[in-house]
Write a protein that holds these residues in place. Structure first.
Motif: not given
Length: 93
Positions: A65-93
């Motif tokens: 629990d305390y030392g748990a390391v976090y990373l994106p899930t495989d499911r998120t990686r499969q949709h990374w194009d969407t994540v990139t689009t979201i990041i770009e939109q958030v950066d613009e606002s």
């Protein structure tokens, strides 16, 4: 999954911080304390946002629990194009 990403990263309060966390975890896996230090956020804030991301299968944890390391899930990686689009939109606002 795309709808979940849009909702969690832009449709709710704290979306910008969740985008920052996800971007940092894309660079390299980290624990909550490292993320808090690296992003200059309160530890409890980071834990809250990580819980939201885990609950929505955007990131996963490995380790205890305390030392748990976090990373994106495989499911998120499969949709990374969407994540990139979201990041770009958030950066613009």
């Amino acid at each position: 999954m795309e709808g979940v990403l849009w909702y969690v990263l832009t449709g709710t309060r704290g979306g910008k911080n969740r985008v920052r966390l996800l971007r940092a975890l894309d660079e390299r896996p980290r624990n909550a304390n490292q993320l808090a230090d690296d992003l200059d956020l309160d530890y409890k804030t980071v834990r809250h946002h990580l819980d939201v991301l885990v609950d929505n299968d955007v990131v996963q944890s490995s380790g205890d629990d305390y030392g748990a390391v976090y990373l994106p899930t495989d499911r998120t990686r499969q949709h990374w194009d969407t994540v990139t689009t979201i990041i770009e939109q958030v950066d613009e606002s």
